[in-house]
Design an enzyme around this catalytic site. Structure first.
Site, mmCIF file in Angstrom:
data_model
loop_
_atom_site.group_PDB
_atom_site.id
_atom_site.type_symbol
_atom_site.label_atom_id
_atom_site.label_comp_id
_atom_site.label_asym_id
_atom_site.label_seq_id
_atom_site.Cartn_x
_atom_site.Cartn_y
_atom_site.Cartn_z
ATOM 1 C CD GLU A 7 -3.089 0.622 1.908
ATOM 2 O OE1 GLU A 7 -3.742 1.719 2.880
ATOM 3 O OE2 GLU A 7 -3.684 -0.404 2.112
ATOM 4 C CG ASP A 107 -2.705 -1.097 5.433
ATOM 5 O OD1 ASP A 107 -1.369 -1.474 5.367
ATOM 6 O OD2 ASP A 107 -2.868 0.182 5.723
ATOM 7 C CE1 TYR A 311 -3.122 -1.649 8.946
ATOM 8 C CE2 TYR A 311 -5.033 -2.458 9.913
ATOM 9 C CZ TYR A 311 -4.317 -1.684 9.008
ATOM 10 O OH TYR A 311 -4.862 -1.330 7.846
#
Length: 682
Positions: A7, A107, A311
Site C-alpha cells: 500500500e 493493508d 497494525y
C-alpha cells in the site's frame, strides 16, 4: 516472476528486504524472482458524475444511479503524465502484465482489499493472486505471513462489503450534496453517509449546551469531629427553593449530634482495562495530550511502519490464543526502556491476566501491541503515543484493582447524610501508573457503629448550580461515534452498530477532519463547536433520513452480513438506490437556507462591492484585484466574522488557528491601512 503490491513505499521496502528484491527500479524493486511495488493508497476510485454524462448540478439529472459503476484514476486522468499517481499506476500495469501471479500486500482490512481490487479491475488484470494477511511488519510476522498466503478468493466477501460501502457512500454523498446545493442556490453544501450524522451529534450537543437553563439548588453539608479526626458528611436532600433550604438548614443547625444509622464496608473490584483499539488510543491521546484523532492516527502509522507497534487501524481490544505466549517476551523487552522498568516490575509473570484473550472478539486485527523492537530516536509526540500503547499493555495483563469502600449513613431529624472513604487494598493494574492520583486512598473515616451519636462541629448551606451538557471534545466525540448504537431501540441494529459505530476506527479521524475542512465545525480550545454554516446544515437535515443514526446502523449491519457471506451485496445496493431517491427528493424540496451576509464594500478601492461566496471575498472590479480566502489556517470565517472584518476592520479573537508546523494559536484578523488582512496578536 511474482509481483507483490504493497500500500505504501515504506512497506514495500520492508517486503523487498525480506524477499531479497534489492534491485531498485523506477517505481518498484526487483530480485530473487519478485517485483515489489506500491499503490500510494487509493490510485483508483469510483468515477465522478461527469463519467456518466452528468456535468454540473442539474435537478433533472438527480438522482444519479450509475449502472454499472465505472472506475477512474483518483485525482486526475491518465493524460496527466506528470502526476505521481498516474505514473505509479502505469508501473503497476507493466508489472501486472508481465508477472505470472500477484501477492496482495495492501493493508489487511476492508479498505486495503478495496485498494487492490479497484486497481486489479481497472487494469483488467486476470492474473491469479494470493493474500498476505499480517498484523505486524516485524520480520517474524512477515515470514509467517508469506508461509501462510491465502487464495485471493477467500477474501471475496470482504471485497464485496468494501465495494458496497464505496458505492453507497458515492450514491449518498454525490446525490445529497448536489440536491442540497441546488436547493440552496448558494455555495456547496456537502453531505455524507457518516459525515452528516456526526455533524448532527456535534450540533445537537452544542444547542443543548447553549439552550440549557442554569438553575440553583441547595444542599447541606456537616462537619463532624470524632476521636480527634474531622470528616464531612453530605446531605442526600436537595432544595430548589432557597426558603425551603433555609428552613431545613435552621432545623439541622439546632441539633448538636448526628446518629449513625448504617455502616457498610465492602470490597469493590475494578478490572484491568483491555488493550487499545485505534479509537481508544485516539481518545486517550486527545484527552491527555490534546492530539487530534488525525494526528494520533498519523503518528501510530509511522510507529507501525518503523516496526515499533502492531497494525494501528484495528477495531479490536483483544488478542487470539496463539499470541498469548508472546506477551511475556514483549513485557520483558520493555524493561530495556527506562520509562517501563518500574511498571513492568509491578507484574507477577506467573499470574498475568488473560482477560485480553478472546478470539471471538478479534476482527481483522488484534488489539494494539508493542513489538519486540524497542523504539529509538522518536519525536516527542511519537514517544507519547508509544508510551500510551506500551503502558496499556502492562495495565491490561495486570490484576484488578481492589478497594475497600466504607459508607456511613447519619440521621439528623428526618434528614439523611452520607460519608464515604476508600482504601486501596490491592493496587493491581493501577500500580503501573506513575500518576496514581485517581485511585489514592481517601481520608479514612473514624471507627463508628450503628447507633453512635457523632458531634456536629459545623453546618453549611451549600449553593450549587445545574450544569449544561459538556461540549464535545475530539475524545468524547470519538466515544459518541463508537457507541452511537445506544440510542437505538431495534435490538439487531443496536448490536450491529455497537460493534461498528458511526464509521470505523480507521475512518473516524478522517470524518472529523472533513467537518473542519467543510467549515461545519471548529475548535475552541479542546471543545468542538459547529459554525454558522454547520448549524444551518443541521437545521435542514436534523429530521431527515440522511442524519439518522439508525440508517447508519442498518447499513453497518448489512455490510457486516455481506462480509460474513450471509447477505447479498446486490440486494443491499438496490436498497441503497431506493434510499438515495428518497433523500434526494427530501433535500431538493428544502428552501430558505441562503447565507445572510449584507452587501459589503471593498476595503481597498472603497468604490465597489465585494463578491462573497463559500471560499473567498473578492472585489467585483477586476482592476482592483482585492481578495481574501475565507479559510485561514484551518478556520473558516463564518458570516458574522466576514462582516466584522470588512465593516469593523477586525474579527473577534479566532481560536484554533493552525500554523504550517501544526501548532495552534489564537489571533484576530485585521485590515490594515494598506487594505491587507494580517494577524493581530495583541
Amino acid at each position: 516472476m511474482i509481483t507483490v503490491l504493497a500500500e505504501k513505499p515504506s512497506v514495500a521496502r520492508e517486503l523487498a528486504a525480506l524477499l531479497g528484491a534489492t534491485d531498485k527500479k523506477n517505481g518498484y524493486l526487483e530480485g530473487n524472482g519478485y517485483t515489489i511495488t506500491w499503490a500510494l493508497g487509493h490510485l483508483v476510485s469510483l468515477a465522478l458524475p461527469e463519467a456518466y454524462g452528468c456535468s454540473g448540478f442539474h435537478r433533472d439529472a438527480l438522482p444519479i444511479l450509475p449502472k454499472p459503476f465505472r472506475l477512474a484514476e483518483k485525482n486526475g486522468t491518465a493524460s496527466k503524465s506528470n502526476d505521481a499517481r498516474s505514473r505509479q499506476l502505469t508501473v503497476i500495469k507493466k508489472l501486472f502484465d508481465k508477472c505470472s501471479s500477484i501477492i496482495v500486500a495492501t493493508d489487511a482490512g476492508r479498505e486495503g482489499e478495496l485498494i487492490f481490487r479497484y486497481i486489479y479491475d481497472y487494469l483488467k488484470c486476470r492474473k491469479p493472486f494470493r493474500r498476505l494477511w499480517i498484523s505486524s511488519l516485524t520480520e517474524s510476522a512477515l515470514q509467517k505471513g508469506f508461509k501462510n498466503l491465502s487464495d485471493g478468493g477467500h477474501f471475496d466477501t470482504l471485497y464485496y462489503a468494501a465495494r458496497a460501502r464505496s458505492h453507497a457512500d458515492w450514491l449518498v454523498g454525490i446525490n445529497a450534496t448536489q440536491a442540497l446545493t441546488l436547493a440552496a442556490g448558494y455555495g456547496i453544501y456537502s453531505l455524507g453517509r457518516v459525515q452528516t450524522p456526526t455533524l448532527a451529534l456535534v450540533c445537537q450537543r452544542f444547542l443543548e449546551h447553549c439552550n440549557f437553563s442554569v438553575s440553583k439548588y441547595w444542599t447541606i453539608a456537616l462537619t463532624h469531629s470524632k476521636g480527634f479526626r474531622e470528616f464531612v458528611s453530605h446531605g442526600e436532600n436537595t432544595w430548589e427553593v432557597s426558603a425551603d433550604a433555609e428552613q431545613a438548614f435552621e432545623s439541622v443547625s439546632r441539633r448538636k449530634v448526628a446518629t449513625v444509622t448504617s455502616v457498610t464496608t465492602k470490597k469493590e473490584t475494578e478490572p484491568a482495562p483491555l488493550l487499545f483499539d485505534l479509537t481508544g488510543l485516539q481518545k486517550a491521546a486527545n484527552a491527555r495530550y490534546g492530539l487530534s484523532a488525525a494526528e494520533t492516527l498519523e503518528i501510530a502509522q509511522r510507529l507501525y511502519e518503523q516496526k515499533f507497534i502492531t497494525y494501528p487501524r484495528t477495531g479490536s481490544k483483544y488478542i487470539t490464543e496463539d499470541l498469548w505466549p508472546e506477551i511475556p517476551g514483549l513485557l520483558r523487552g520493555l524493561t530495556a526502556h527506562q520509562d517501563f522498568q518500574q511498571p513492568v516490575k509491578t507484574l507477577k509473570f506467573s499470574e498475568l491476566n488473560r482477560h485480553i484473550v478472546n478470539a471471538a472478539r478479534v476482527t481483522d486485527h488484534h488489539g494494539l501491541l508493542v513489538t519486540g523492537r524497542l523504539p529509538t530516536a522518536l519525536t516527542a509526540q511519537e514517544n507519547l503515543v508509544y508510551q500510551l500503547i506500551a503502558l496499556r499493555l502492562v495495565e491490561a495483563v495486570a490484576p484488578s484493582c481492589v478497594r475497600e469502600v466504607t459508607t456511613i449513613l447519619l440521621q439528623v431529624r428526618h434528614y439523611t447524610f452520607t460519608a464515604t472513604s476508600s482504601q486501596v487494598l490491592e493496587p493491581g493494574w493501577r500500580a503501573a501508573r506513575s500518576d496514581f492520583s485517581d485511585s489514592v486512598t481517601t481520608d479514612l473515616l473514624p471507627e463508628m457503629r450503628e447507633g453512635d451519636e457523632i458531634p456536629i462541629k459545623e453546618v453549611q448551606l451549600v449553593e450549587k448550580e445545574t450544569r449544561p451538557p459538556q461540549l464535545y471534545t475530539e475524545a468524547s466525540l470519538l466515544g459518541a461515534m463508537e457507541s452511537a448504537g445506544n440510542i437505538l431501540e431495534e435490538a439487531d441494529l443496536k448490536e450491529a452498530i455497537q460493534a461498528k459505530g458511526l464509521g470505523t476506527p480507521a475512518t473516524r479521524a478522517g470524518i472529523i477532519e472533513t467537518l473542519f475542512q467543510r467549515g461545519y465545525m471548529e475548535r475552541k480550545g479542546k471543545a468542538l463547536q459547529p459554525t454558522d454554516k454547520g448549524l444551518t446544515v443541521y437545521e435542514i437535515v436534523r429530521d431527515k433520513k440522511i442524519a439518522s443514526v439508525a440508517m447508519t446502523a442498518a447499513w453497518e449491519h448489512r455490510l457486516s452480513c455481506i462480509e460474513e457471506g450471509s447477505y447479498s451485496a446486490e440486494r443491499f445496493e438496490k436498497e441503497i438506490e431506493k434510499y438515495t431517491a428518497v433523500i434526494t427528493e427530501e433535500l431538493l424540496s428544502v428552501t430558505g437556507i441562503r447565507e445572510e451576509i449584507p452587501e459589503l464594500t471593498c476595503p481597498k478601492c472603497t468604490a465597489h462591492t465585494l463578491e462573497v461566496n463559500e471560499n473567498l471575498l473578492r472585489c467585483t472590479d477586476a482592476r482592483c484585484g482585492w481578495m481574501q480566502w475565507r479559510r485561514v489556517c484551518g478556520v473558516q470565517l463564518v458570516a458574522r466574522e466576514v462582516e466584522n472584518l470588512i465593516v469593523n476592520k477586525s474579527t473577534s479573537l479566532l481560536k484554533g488557528l493552525r500554523s504550517k508546523s501544526g501548532k495552534t494559536f489564537a489571533a484576530r484578523l485585521v485590515v490594515n491601512e494598506k487594505a491587507e488582512v494580517v494577524f493581530d496578536f495583541s
